[in-house]
Scaffold this active site. Structure first.
Site, mmCIF file in Angstrom:
data_model
loop_
_atom_site.group_PDB
_atom_site.id
_atom_site.type_symbol
_atom_site.label_atom_id
_atom_site.label_comp_id
_atom_site.label_asym_id
_atom_site.label_seq_id
_atom_site.Cartn_x
_atom_site.Cartn_y
_atom_site.Cartn_z
ATOM 1 N N LYS A 169 -85.667 5.719 12.001
ATOM 2 C CA LYS A 169 -85.374 6.801 10.908
ATOM 3 C C LYS A 169 -86.332 7.909 10.851
ATOM 4 O O LYS A 169 -86.090 8.996 10.612
ATOM 5 C CB LYS A 169 -84.911 6.339 9.589
ATOM 6 C CG LYS A 169 -84.481 7.116 8.579
ATOM 7 C CD LYS A 169 -82.849 7.630 8.704
ATOM 8 C CE LYS A 169 -82.593 8.429 7.860
ATOM 9 N NZ LYS A 169 -81.340 8.917 8.171
ATOM 10 N N HIS A 201 -70.185 28.603 33.476
ATOM 11 C CA HIS A 201 -71.315 28.915 34.056
ATOM 12 C C HIS A 201 -72.190 27.518 34.597
ATOM 13 O O HIS A 201 -73.392 27.655 34.712
ATOM 14 C CB HIS A 201 -72.254 29.540 33.081
ATOM 15 C CG HIS A 201 -71.782 30.997 32.958
ATOM 16 N ND1 HIS A 201 -71.857 32.166 33.911
ATOM 17 C CD2 HIS A 201 -71.190 31.268 31.606
ATOM 18 C CE1 HIS A 201 -71.548 33.052 33.231
ATOM 19 N NE2 HIS A 201 -70.782 32.830 32.084
ATOM 20 N N TRP A 224 -90.906 -1.182 15.650
ATOM 21 C CA TRP A 224 -90.412 0.073 16.819
ATOM 22 C C TRP A 224 -91.476 -0.046 17.826
ATOM 23 O O TRP A 224 -92.494 0.562 17.480
ATOM 24 C CB TRP A 224 -90.036 1.351 16.020
ATOM 25 C CG TRP A 224 -89.186 2.077 16.903
ATOM 26 C CD1 TRP A 224 -87.837 2.121 16.994
ATOM 27 C CD2 TRP A 224 -89.700 3.006 17.818
ATOM 28 N NE1 TRP A 224 -87.407 3.070 17.783
ATOM 29 C CE2 TRP A 224 -88.505 3.681 18.510
ATOM 30 C CE3 TRP A 224 -90.943 3.514 18.234
ATOM 31 C CZ2 TRP A 224 -88.713 4.763 19.473
ATOM 32 C CZ3 TRP A 224 -91.080 4.666 19.279
ATOM 33 C CH2 TRP A 224 -89.768 5.073 19.738
ATOM 34 N N ASN A 282 -98.319 0.731 11.122
ATOM 35 C CA ASN A 282 -97.580 1.694 11.260
ATOM 36 C C ASN A 282 -98.230 3.038 12.273
ATOM 37 O O ASN A 282 -99.293 3.386 11.482
ATOM 38 C CB ASN A 282 -96.424 2.108 10.360
ATOM 39 C CG ASN A 282 -95.734 3.319 10.567
ATOM 40 O OD1 ASN A 282 -95.251 3.606 11.951
ATOM 41 N ND2 ASN A 282 -95.057 3.823 9.635
ATOM 42 N N GLY A 283 -97.861 3.384 13.235
ATOM 43 C CA GLY A 283 -98.352 4.629 13.834
ATOM 44 C C GLY A 283 -98.974 4.406 15.328
ATOM 45 O O GLY A 283 -98.748 3.273 15.749
ATOM 46 N N GLU A 319 -74.759 18.921 17.512
ATOM 47 C CA GLU A 319 -74.552 17.770 16.187
ATOM 48 C C GLU A 319 -73.620 16.648 16.703
ATOM 49 O O GLU A 319 -73.874 15.390 16.640
ATOM 50 C CB GLU A 319 -74.661 18.422 14.807
ATOM 51 C CG GLU A 319 -74.812 17.262 13.876
ATOM 52 C CD GLU A 319 -76.133 16.541 13.896
ATOM 53 O OE1 GLU A 319 -76.084 15.439 13.069
ATOM 54 O OE2 GLU A 319 -76.960 16.905 14.446
ATOM 55 N N ARG A 362 -86.297 1.449 9.734
ATOM 56 C CA ARG A 362 -87.683 1.998 10.390
ATOM 57 C C ARG A 362 -88.248 1.326 11.698
ATOM 58 O O ARG A 362 -88.724 1.991 12.619
ATOM 59 C CB ARG A 362 -88.806 1.697 9.488
ATOM 60 C CG ARG A 362 -88.464 2.601 8.111
ATOM 61 C CD ARG A 362 -89.632 2.590 7.207
ATOM 62 N NE ARG A 362 -90.778 3.224 7.608
ATOM 63 C CZ ARG A 362 -91.224 4.498 7.486
ATOM 64 N NH1 ARG A 362 -90.467 5.250 6.546
ATOM 65 N NH2 ARG A 362 -92.381 4.962 8.110
ATOM 66 N N GLU A 374 -76.039 8.879 19.655
ATOM 67 C CA GLU A 374 -76.940 8.042 18.771
ATOM 68 C C GLU A 374 -76.262 6.524 18.599
ATOM 69 O O GLU A 374 -76.919 5.724 18.694
ATOM 70 C CB GLU A 374 -77.239 8.824 17.333
ATOM 71 C CG GLU A 374 -78.408 10.010 17.739
ATOM 72 C CD GLU A 374 -78.715 10.299 16.327
ATOM 73 O OE1 GLU A 374 -79.841 11.039 16.081
ATOM 74 O OE2 GLU A 374 -77.952 10.725 15.866
ATOM 75 N N LYS A 396 -74.554 12.910 17.566
ATOM 76 C CA LYS A 396 -74.220 11.644 16.733
ATOM 77 C C LYS A 396 -73.357 10.613 17.749
ATOM 78 O O LYS A 396 -73.736 9.596 17.387
ATOM 79 C CB LYS A 396 -73.174 12.092 15.570
ATOM 80 C CG LYS A 396 -73.954 12.739 14.336
ATOM 81 C CD LYS A 396 -74.815 11.945 13.859
ATOM 82 C CE LYS A 396 -75.906 12.257 13.008
ATOM 83 N NZ LYS A 396 -76.711 12.830 13.959
ATOM 84 N N CYS A 442 -91.505 1.805 12.375
ATOM 85 C CA CYS A 442 -91.914 0.734 11.785
ATOM 86 C C CYS A 442 -92.012 0.444 10.282
ATOM 87 O O CYS A 442 -91.997 1.543 9.653
ATOM 88 C CB CYS A 442 -93.357 0.353 12.515
ATOM 89 S SG CYS A 442 -93.712 0.322 14.148
#
Length: 626
Positions: free
Chosen positions: A621, A522, A74, A100-101, A499, A27, A506, A503, A2
């Site tokens: 983010k 395996h 968010w 926020n939070g 990674e 955010r 995402e 990416k 947020c």
């Protein structure tokens, strides 16, 4: 997560709030809204979806209001619908709040307020705050405070549990903007006869460089005359702003289509900045690495534990490899979200490292705080040695731990980390070499060889970018409709496989998984067929032949093979259907190069699919909630 922005001053607030929210949209972007005060009323406008929806609404409303708060959301509590968007207001629509939070005790507060006749219009935890403030305002004794608004908010926040940052305005107190920080970032900006607040500095740097980050448990009262800071007990505090060293161009695209692409291309500069900051030139100094860390941090060091999340966790895996191979210290890497609930047994002479790009990652901070607390009062060998690696040394992490390695990536706007990952890798190379030099586990010649190799990396990344940009864009056209990808690597490049897969997930929303190449047989090999391409990272060195062999196993199952390798002839050219060539480099340094084509590949697939590359769905983010 947020984004909060607030303004009080002499200019029209709406334009400033919208411009600030644009800088904070990374955010949160499920919904957005602003509230201003004009002619004795709170004017609140909210919209579901991206910020442009809110802007369209506001274009039809003109107000010269000079005070206001704004928010990009968010979603945590409640669906991303307009009725859950911030700001939230009390029943009389006199108080407006952005947050926020998370308010952990919102359910019990909600029931308590319902019992007093308060009605709720949303599913959010935030809505309890304006009702609670209204309740305390109603019950304040006459002349109990020079600022009844501040006092009501102070009493209200003392009833909240959780991690939050809030900004509040009221139609009955049109010259006051009150902001609060408790475990979620909030910064105040100082202008000429005007003041700002924001979740992050990019929202306000266009207007001021003088800032004051609030600390946990602090309340600020912003008026046209100045800023007052208090603690939750109501005591006035003395604080001084500081000047930001910040270039506004860092938050502009500078001709690139997306921030993510710009930030991928900024990686050579990030490596150069790290080399200049971390490594001493010449041979006159006793140690070739300069991290500013005290000697006692590594004295008699027996173990290292690293806690991190997401991309930072992948950087930590490479850090583990480097520390163990160069400094010969046993190192464990933990998901911070798991470590805080199942910590390792206390070990002696242990360094705990927290890695977080933002310095605000809730799980990483909580894991470090737990480790700090459980080691307190123990005999010296068990006491906490804490180190942070972050791109924001002024963050909560910087306040929590005594020692910081500041990564030098600059502001990263794209939600998917690219240049901050490279910056974290450089921090780990420097740390591993510093420990190795102090412990004398590698010779001076090898140390110099590795450092000289690092000095060549910026040019090698530039060469890789030059050759890869067109190649990855062309290749992306062929995979835009692919449903699944497998990434494989071994040794120091296994985390790069992870990674690369992350990416792609995402930004393109394609299912992708990373595996150690030797683990394919395996289980995961059952997934392979002509519809599942495999990306193999194959760098000449200790495991090159093994990776090639594992790639052949995939090709035998009809998978299309893409090779990230500097070898473009011989066996590699025969096995791989497509090559993403990188410059020749020592295997130990190769992650700094092999990640680049995978970043570009993910970017171009996402761009080809017409997706919002910089703000992927459901991601934020800075993950400031558990």
């Amino acid at each position: 997560m947020c984004g909060i922005v607030g303004y009080i001053g002499t200019q029209a607030a709406t334009d400033i709030l919208l411009a600030g929210l644009e800088k904070l949209e990374y955010r949160g972007y499920d919904s957005a809204g602003i509230a201003t005060i004009w002619e004795g009323e709170v004017n609140c406008v909210r919209a579901k979806g991206k910020l442009h929806n809110l802007r369209s609404k506001l274009e039809q409303i003109e107000t010269p209001a000079q005070i206001g708060i704004g928010h990009t959301r968010w979603a945590t509590h409640g669906k991303p619908e307009e009725y859950n968007a911030h700001p939230h207001m009390d029943m009389a629509k006199r108080v407006a709040v952005v947050q926020n939070g998370i308010i952990e005790n919102y359910r019990e507060l909600r029931e308590e307020l319902k019992g007093k006749g308060y009605e709720f219009r949303s599913e959010t935890d935030t809505e309890v705050i304006p009702h609670l403030i209204a309740e305390f305002l109603k019950n304040l004794p006459p002349s109990s405070s020079s600022s009844p608004f501040l006092e009501a908010i102070r009493q209200a926040v003392n009833h909240l549990r959780g991690a939050f940052a809030i900004a509040v305005i009221s139609a009955d107190y049109p010259d006051e903007l009150i902001v609060v920080r408790q475990q979620a970032p909030l910064v105040i900006g100082f202008g000429q006869g005007e003041f700002f607040c924001a979740s992050d500095t990019p929202a306000i740097v266009a207007y001021t460089r003088a800032v004051l980050p609030l600390e946990n448990g602090e309340i600020a009262r912003l008026t046209p005359l100045g800023v007052e800071i208090y603690n939750f007990a109501g005591d006035r505090l003395k604080k001084q702003p500081r000047l930001l060293n910040f270039n506004p161009a860092m938050v502009e695209k500078q001709g690139f289509k997306h921030f993510m692409l710009k930030e991928i291309h900024e990686q050579p500069g990030v490596v150069r900045a790290s080399l200049e900051a971390y490594f001493n030139p010449g041979e006159s100094t006793e140690l070739p690495i300069n991290l500013g860390l005290p000697a006692d941090l590594s004295t008699d060091l027996e173990q290292i534990h690293i806690v991190a999340c997401g991309t930072s966790w992948h950087a930590a895996l490479i850090g583990k490899y480097l520390i163990e191979q160069l400094a010969e210290i046993s190192t464990q890497v933990h998901y911070a979200s798991e470590y805080r609930y199942a910590p390792s047994p206390l070990t002696s002479n242990t360094l705990i490292i927290g890695v977080t790009q933002s310095g605000e990652t809730a799980d990483t901070l909580a894991a470090l705080a737990m480790e700090k607390e459980r080691r307190q009062g123990k005999e010296p060998k068990y006491q906490a040695r804490l180190l942070g690696i972050t791109n924001r040394p002024e963050s909560s992490l910087g306040d929590m731990v005594p020692h910081i390695i500041s990564t030098l990536a600059g502001i990263e706007i794209g939600v998917a980390a690219t240049k901050t990952f490279t910056a974290q890798l450089m921090a780990f190379y420097a740390l591993a070499l510093d420990l190795a030099a102090r412990r004398q586990t590698v010779s001076k010649d090898i140390l110099e060889k590795i450092i000289n190799g690092l000095r060549q990396i910026p040019e090698k990344i530039e060469a890789t970018l030059e050759t890869q940009e067109h190649l990855t864009e062309q290749l992306a056209h062929e995979f835009a409709e692919t449903k699944d990808f497998i990434f494989i690597g071994r040794g120091i490049n296994f985390p790069i496989a992870l990674e690369g897969a992350l990416k792609l997930k995402e930004v393109s929303y394609i299912h992708a998984e990373g595996y150690p190449a030797g683990e394919m047989k395996h289980g995961p090999i059952a997934l392979l067929d002509a519809k599942v391409p495999v990306v193999a990272i194959a760098i000449p060195g200790s495991v090159y032949e093994k990776v090639i062999s594992n790639a052949q196993e995939a090709k035998a199952r009809d998978s299309r093979l893409i090779g990230v390798t500097p070898v473009n002839d011989g066996e590699a050219a025969e096995i791989f259907n497509d090559l993403l060539p990188v410059s020749h480099v020592d295997e130990l340094l190769s992650p700094l190069l092999t990640v680049v084509p995978l970043q570009l590949f993910a970017y171009h697939i996402a761009a080809r699919r017409g997706l919002d590359v910089d703000q992927p769905r459901n991601l934020a983010k800075s993950v400031t909630v558990e």
